[in-house]
Design an enzyme around this catalytic site. Sequence first.
Site, PDB file in Angstrom:
ATOM      1  CG  LEU A  41      -2.004  -1.121   1.177  1.00 34.28           C
ATOM      2  CD1 LEU A  41      -2.585  -1.372   2.558  1.00 34.28           C
ATOM      3  CD2 LEU A  41      -3.101  -0.740   0.179  1.00 34.28           C
ATOM      4  CB  THR A  44       3.520   7.340  -6.580  1.00 34.01           C
ATOM      5  OG1 THR A  44       2.756   6.778  -7.642  1.00 34.01           O
ATOM      6  CG2 THR A  44       4.781   7.976  -7.122  1.00 34.01           C
ATOM      7  CB  CYS A  45       3.302   9.066  -1.699  1.00 34.19           C
ATOM      8  SG  CYS A  45       3.922  10.014  -0.323  1.00 34.19           S
ATOM      9  CE  LYS A  54      11.326  14.363  -0.686  1.00 36.39           C
ATOM     10  NZ  LYS A  54      10.385  14.393  -1.812  1.00 36.39           N
ATOM     11  N   GLY A 185      14.066  20.508 -15.070  1.00 38.65           N
ATOM     12  CA  GLY A 185      14.514  21.100 -13.792  1.00 38.65           C
ATOM     13  C   GLY A 185      13.346  21.402 -12.881  1.00 38.65           C
ATOM     14  CB  ILE A 187       9.700  19.246  -7.506  1.00 39.80           C
ATOM     15  CG1 ILE A 187       9.086  20.649  -7.511  1.00 39.80           C
ATOM     16  CG2 ILE A 187      10.026  18.757  -6.109  1.00 39.80           C
ATOM     17  CD1 ILE A 187       8.536  21.135  -6.219  1.00 39.80           C
ATOM     18  CB  ILE A 188      11.185  14.669 -10.098  1.00 37.95           C
ATOM     19  CG1 ILE A 188       9.831  14.314  -9.475  1.00 37.95           C
ATOM     20  CG2 ILE A 188      12.040  13.424 -10.342  1.00 37.95           C
ATOM     21  CD1 ILE A 188       9.077  13.214 -10.180  1.00 37.95           C
ATOM     22  N   GLY A 277       7.816  15.602 -15.914  1.00 44.38           N
ATOM     23  CA  GLY A 277       6.450  15.653 -15.399  1.00 44.38           C
ATOM     24  C   GLY A 277       5.839  14.273 -15.268  1.00 44.38           C
ATOM     25  CG  HIS A 450      15.579  34.852  20.623  1.00 44.56           C
ATOM     26  ND1 HIS A 450      15.984  35.268  19.389  1.00 44.56           N
ATOM     27  CD2 HIS A 450      16.669  34.915  21.436  1.00 44.56           C
ATOM     28  CE1 HIS A 450      17.274  35.597  19.445  1.00 44.56           C
ATOM     29  NE2 HIS A 450      17.712  35.387  20.670  1.00 44.56           N
TER      30      HIS A 450
HETATM   31  P1  FAD Z   1      -0.494   7.076  -6.354  1.00 42.95           P
HETATM   32  O1  FAD Z   1       0.318   7.296  -5.149  1.00 42.95           O
HETATM   33  O2  FAD Z   1       0.173   6.982  -7.661  1.00 42.95           O
HETATM   34  O3  FAD Z   1      -1.315   5.747  -6.065  1.00 42.95           O
HETATM   35  C1  FAD Z   1      -2.125   5.113  -6.996  1.00 42.95           C
HETATM   36  C2  FAD Z   1      -2.080   3.616  -6.757  1.00 42.95           C
HETATM   37  O4  FAD Z   1      -3.083   3.007  -7.542  1.00 42.95           O
HETATM   38  C3  FAD Z   1      -0.770   2.967  -7.152  1.00 42.95           C
HETATM   39  O5  FAD Z   1      -0.201   2.285  -6.056  1.00 42.95           O
HETATM   40  C4  FAD Z   1      -1.148   2.003  -8.273  1.00 42.95           C
HETATM   41  O6  FAD Z   1      -0.423   0.788  -8.219  1.00 42.95           O
HETATM   42  C5  FAD Z   1      -2.619   1.753  -7.987  1.00 42.95           C
HETATM   43  N1  FAD Z   1      -3.394   1.394  -9.176  1.00 42.95           N
HETATM   44  C6  FAD Z   1      -3.450   2.038 -10.367  1.00 42.95           C
HETATM   45  N2  FAD Z   1      -4.321   1.429 -11.196  1.00 42.95           N
HETATM   46  C7  FAD Z   1      -4.829   0.391 -10.507  1.00 42.95           C
HETATM   47  C8  FAD Z   1      -5.776  -0.620 -10.826  1.00 42.95           C
HETATM   48  N3  FAD Z   1      -6.404  -0.650 -12.007  1.00 42.95           N
HETATM   49  N4  FAD Z   1      -6.070  -1.544  -9.887  1.00 42.95           N
HETATM   50  C9  FAD Z   1      -5.451  -1.527  -8.685  1.00 42.95           C
HETATM   51  N5  FAD Z   1      -4.546  -0.591  -8.323  1.00 42.95           N
HETATM   52  C10 FAD Z   1      -4.246   0.341  -9.223  1.00 42.95           C
HETATM   53  N6  FAD Z   1       4.334  14.563  -3.235  1.00 42.95           N
HETATM   54  C11 FAD Z   1       4.450  15.294  -2.103  1.00 42.95           C
HETATM   55  O7  FAD Z   1       3.457  15.858  -1.643  1.00 42.95           O
HETATM   56  N7  FAD Z   1       5.644  15.409  -1.457  1.00 42.95           N
HETATM   57  C12 FAD Z   1       6.759  14.814  -1.919  1.00 42.95           C
HETATM   58  O8  FAD Z   1       7.822  14.941  -1.300  1.00 42.95           O
HETATM   59  C13 FAD Z   1       6.674  14.061  -3.105  1.00 42.95           C
HETATM   60  N8  FAD Z   1       7.762  13.448  -3.599  1.00 42.95           N
HETATM   61  C14 FAD Z   1       7.659  12.720  -4.732  1.00 42.95           C
HETATM   62  C15 FAD Z   1       8.800  12.137  -5.246  1.00 42.95           C
HETATM   63  C16 FAD Z   1       8.744  11.396  -6.405  1.00 42.95           C
HETATM   64  C17 FAD Z   1       9.995  10.753  -6.926  1.00 42.95           C
HETATM   65  C18 FAD Z   1       7.497  11.213  -7.068  1.00 42.95           C
HETATM   66  C19 FAD Z   1       7.401  10.390  -8.304  1.00 42.95           C
HETATM   67  C20 FAD Z   1       6.351  11.792  -6.574  1.00 42.95           C
HETATM   68  C21 FAD Z   1       6.417  12.565  -5.409  1.00 42.95           C
HETATM   69  N9  FAD Z   1       5.304  13.198  -4.877  1.00 42.95           N
HETATM   70  C22 FAD Z   1       5.416  13.947  -3.745  1.00 42.95           C
HETATM   71  C23 FAD Z   1       3.971  13.078  -5.504  1.00 42.95           C
HETATM   72  C24 FAD Z   1       3.124  12.015  -4.776  1.00 42.95           C
HETATM   73  O9  FAD Z   1       3.808  10.798  -4.781  1.00 42.95           O
HETATM   74  C25 FAD Z   1       1.765  11.876  -5.436  1.00 42.95           C
HETATM   75  O10 FAD Z   1       1.132  13.123  -5.529  1.00 42.95           O
HETATM   76  C26 FAD Z   1       0.870  10.920  -4.658  1.00 42.95           C
HETATM   77  O11 FAD Z   1       1.459   9.657  -4.553  1.00 42.95           O
HETATM   78  C27 FAD Z   1      -0.513  10.813  -5.308  1.00 42.95           C
HETATM   79  O12 FAD Z   1      -1.296   9.886  -4.655  1.00 42.95           O
HETATM   80  P2  FAD Z   1      -2.406   9.028  -5.420  1.00 42.95           P
HETATM   81  O13 FAD Z   1      -2.964   8.109  -4.388  1.00 42.95           O
HETATM   82  O14 FAD Z   1      -3.305   9.922  -6.163  1.00 42.95           O
HETATM   83  O15 FAD Z   1      -1.617   8.196  -6.505  1.00 42.95           O
HETATM   84  P1  NAI Z   2       7.469  19.187 -13.084  1.00 40.91           P
HETATM   85  O1  NAI Z   2       6.278  19.471 -13.890  1.00 40.91           O
HETATM   86  O2  NAI Z   2       7.596  19.730 -11.715  1.00 40.91           O
HETATM   87  O3  NAI Z   2       8.774  19.664 -13.867  1.00 40.91           O
HETATM   88  C1  NAI Z   2       9.096  19.224 -15.161  1.00 40.91           C
HETATM   89  C2  NAI Z   2      10.038  20.224 -15.798  1.00 40.91           C
HETATM   90  O4  NAI Z   2      10.530  19.681 -17.005  1.00 40.91           O
HETATM   91  C3  NAI Z   2       9.360  21.550 -16.149  1.00 40.91           C
HETATM   92  O5  NAI Z   2      10.063  22.605 -15.532  1.00 40.91           O
HETATM   93  C4  NAI Z   2       9.417  21.589 -17.672  1.00 40.91           C
HETATM   94  O6  NAI Z   2       9.574  22.894 -18.175  1.00 40.91           O
HETATM   95  C5  NAI Z   2      10.628  20.725 -17.968  1.00 40.91           C
HETATM   96  N1  NAI Z   2      10.647  20.124 -19.324  1.00 40.91           N
HETATM   97  C6  NAI Z   2       9.628  19.518 -19.978  1.00 40.91           C
HETATM   98  N2  NAI Z   2      10.041  19.092 -21.183  1.00 40.91           N
HETATM   99  C7  NAI Z   2      11.352  19.395 -21.315  1.00 40.91           C
HETATM  100  C8  NAI Z   2      12.339  19.214 -22.345  1.00 40.91           C
HETATM  101  N3  NAI Z   2      12.075  18.592 -23.499  1.00 40.91           N
HETATM  102  N4  NAI Z   2      13.592  19.677 -22.141  1.00 40.91           N
HETATM  103  C9  NAI Z   2      13.886  20.307 -20.977  1.00 40.91           C
HETATM  104  N5  NAI Z   2      12.997  20.509 -19.983  1.00 40.91           N
HETATM  105  C10 NAI Z   2      11.745  20.058 -20.133  1.00 40.91           C
HETATM  106  O7  NAI Z   2       7.575  17.580 -13.068  1.00 40.91           O
HETATM  107  P2  NAI Z   2       8.499  16.580 -12.246  1.00 40.91           P
HETATM  108  O8  NAI Z   2       9.671  17.260 -11.657  1.00 40.91           O
HETATM  109  O9  NAI Z   2       8.724  15.415 -13.136  1.00 40.91           O
HETATM  110  O10 NAI Z   2       7.549  16.148 -11.057  1.00 40.91           O
HETATM  111  C11 NAI Z   2       6.277  15.524 -11.302  1.00 40.91           C
HETATM  112  C12 NAI Z   2       5.340  15.760 -10.170  1.00 40.91           C
HETATM  113  O11 NAI Z   2       5.741  15.104  -8.988  1.00 40.91           O
HETATM  114  C13 NAI Z   2       5.241  17.236  -9.841  1.00 40.91           C
HETATM  115  O12 NAI Z   2       3.960  17.662 -10.262  1.00 40.91           O
HETATM  116  C14 NAI Z   2       5.370  17.338  -8.371  1.00 40.91           C
HETATM  117  O13 NAI Z   2       4.209  17.919  -7.832  1.00 40.91           O
HETATM  118  C15 NAI Z   2       5.488  15.908  -7.853  1.00 40.91           C
HETATM  119  N6  NAI Z   2       6.630  15.858  -6.929  1.00 40.91           N
HETATM  120  C16 NAI Z   2       6.580  16.562  -5.774  1.00 40.91           C
HETATM  121  C17 NAI Z   2       7.648  16.587  -4.911  1.00 40.91           C
HETATM  122  C18 NAI Z   2       7.564  17.394  -3.680  1.00 40.91           C
HETATM  123  O14 NAI Z   2       6.488  17.830  -3.335  1.00 40.91           O
HETATM  124  N7  NAI Z   2       8.671  17.608  -2.980  1.00 40.91           N
HETATM  125  C19 NAI Z   2       8.865  15.834  -5.185  1.00 40.91           C
HETATM  126  C20 NAI Z   2       8.829  15.161  -6.440  1.00 40.91           C
HETATM  127  C21 NAI Z   2       7.732  15.167  -7.247  1.00 40.91           C
END
Ligand code: FAD
Ligand code: NAI
Length: 471
Positions: A41, A44-45, A54, A185, A187-188, A277, A450
């Site tokens: 469970l 992605t997160c 993290k 460039g 957040i990821i 993205g 403080h």
């Molecule tokens: P998900 O977490 O993607 O969960 C969906 C689940 O549904 C998955 O486990 C999948 O296996 C399951 N599923 C899909 N289709 C089916 C199906 N047909 N049947 C059964 N199961 C299915 N957000 C933050 O706020 N802070 C962060 O620091 C942060 N860091 C991140 C770092 C990375 C590298 C990435 C990729 C994302 C990060 N995010 C962060 C974004 C965050 O992970 C997502 O916004 C969040 O997980 C969304 O939750 P969700 O439940 O909508 O989707």
């Molecule tokens: P993003 O949308 O934040 O950034 C993607 C970047 O790629 C953009 O700045 C865009 O201009 C650039 N880009 C797109 N096409 C390109 C190209 N051809 N050449 C060069 N640059 C290009 O997406 P990212 O970083 O993949 O993250 C996905 C999601 O995951 C975000 O929406 C974010 O909310 C979530 N996330 C959140 C975190 C957090 O809250 N700390 C950590 C990691 C992910």
Amino acid sequence: ASQSEEKDLVIIGGGVAGYVAAIKAGQEGMKVACIEKRGTLGGTCLNVGCIPSKSLLNNSHLYHQILHDTKHRGIEVGDVKLNLQQLMKAKETSVNGLTKGVEFLLKKNGVEYIKGTGSFQDEHTIKVELNDGGETSVTGKNILIATGSEVTPFPGLTIDEQTVISSTGAIALEKVPEKLVVIGGGIIGLEMASVWSRLGSKVTVVEYLDQIGGPGMDTEVAKGIQKILKKQGITFKTGTKVLSGEKTGDEVKVQTEAAKGGKEETLDADVVLVAIGRRPYTGGLGLENIGLEVDERGRVIIDSEYRTKIPHIRCVGDATFGPMLAHKAEEEAVAVVEYIKKGYGHVNYGCIPSVMYTFPEVAWVGQSEQDLKKADIPYRVGTFPFSANSRAKTNLDTEGFVKILADPETDRLLGIHIIGPNAGEMIAEGTLALEYGASSEDIARTCHAHPTLSEAFKEAAMATHAKAIHF
Ligand code: FAD
Ligand code: NAI
């Protein structure tokens, strides 16, 4: 195939959106099933996103600090070695503890957890291909789509998670790449660039736009953090488009061009991270079987109560509109259950914080200066640098600032932007203030302990409505 009793709520997806909705619905006395195909469970997160990234950010920072930031603090260390395998094990310990914890919480709240892939058979029936083989089905008065998102691929560069990686590969590399090119460039891109640069990679980030940080980051903040990250050794190519990539053996060549056209360049890398993205994930869900549509970006179309056009089928989290953030998914999950159970719910989309966990961290809530300018909204700015904050000085971590934007007439807060150590924790105070409609004077007149970093927040508020004391 077996069939269990009809549920009040069937949830497809056990990510943050799905599991939080399951717990909340269980607490509300509803009969709930949650279907998840991953085997664990947390989605992605917990499995490949927030939590593992993290863990690596925290421990790579510690390693980098021990290597480069101890001597002047009066700490002399001997031989410092990286044990990447152990670093990854520590990450797995955090992930496993949390995913098992969620499983326990589902059990505690009476949720039936079904391990398998769900798809719509009809408007009330979900067919499940079980992970252990075989098939079952489950019917629900209400259905919640919480299937999350997936990586947006880069055309022509197949992700193999070894040489061409997504964030999933980036949190599991078995050796430190010599040269890492990051496409995007956002957040990821910046979090992963930080991890591998600290561990020894030469990292180049290519960003199409003129500013890094992805959507929503205040331009002044984006410029500020870029300068800091550059000092840490990361190379940036902003205003640069990646045209294509070619994998030959263990190497990848990345072709770039100035975004406005013209200057071309080839970058060599042993690993390329695609971070342009994420996109909603609804593959294999059988939406077509019930006539549900997604928009041009793949998002499930819903109304303000998270209902699709079939009112008992709703959707929250990354699979639909809004920022792809875990805490946004969590808020929606609680609200959607409240809508189902009580007919009302609430998420304030103007008040969702964002945090980038680089060092220093970047955090913001509300509107940026460019948002306000675009909308023609007048504002007043107050800033306070951490170099004038006593705790930051004590800690010898003085980079960054707090910036507050407020209405010039009413003084009501419009946005809060922070670069600084612990910005991710500090933004909670700003979020609360914004949620409660506070003015900058309200914050300025609130006593802050403080010496703490949060005094910089109070002083920025003082600077917004009058004058800071210490700057
Ligand atoms: P998900 O977490 O993607 O969960 C969906 C689940 O549904 C998955 O486990 C999948 O296996 C399951 N599923 C899909 N289709 C089916 C199906 N047909 N049947 C059964 N199961 C299915 N957000 C933050 O706020 N802070 C962060 O620091 C942060 N860091 C991140 C770092 C990375 C590298 C990435 C990729 C994302 C990060 N995010 C962060 C974004 C965050 O992970 C997502 O916004 C969040 O997980 C969304 O939750 P969700 O439940 O909508 O989707
Ligand atoms: P993003 O949308 O934040 O950034 C993607 C970047 O790629 C953009 O700045 C865009 O201009 C650039 N880009 C797109 N096409 C390109 C190209 N051809 N050449 C060069 N640059 C290009 O997406 P990212 O970083 O993949 O993250 C996905 C999601 O995951 C975000 O929406 C974010 O909310 C979530 N996330 C959140 C975190 C957090 O809250 N700390 C950590 C990691 C992910």
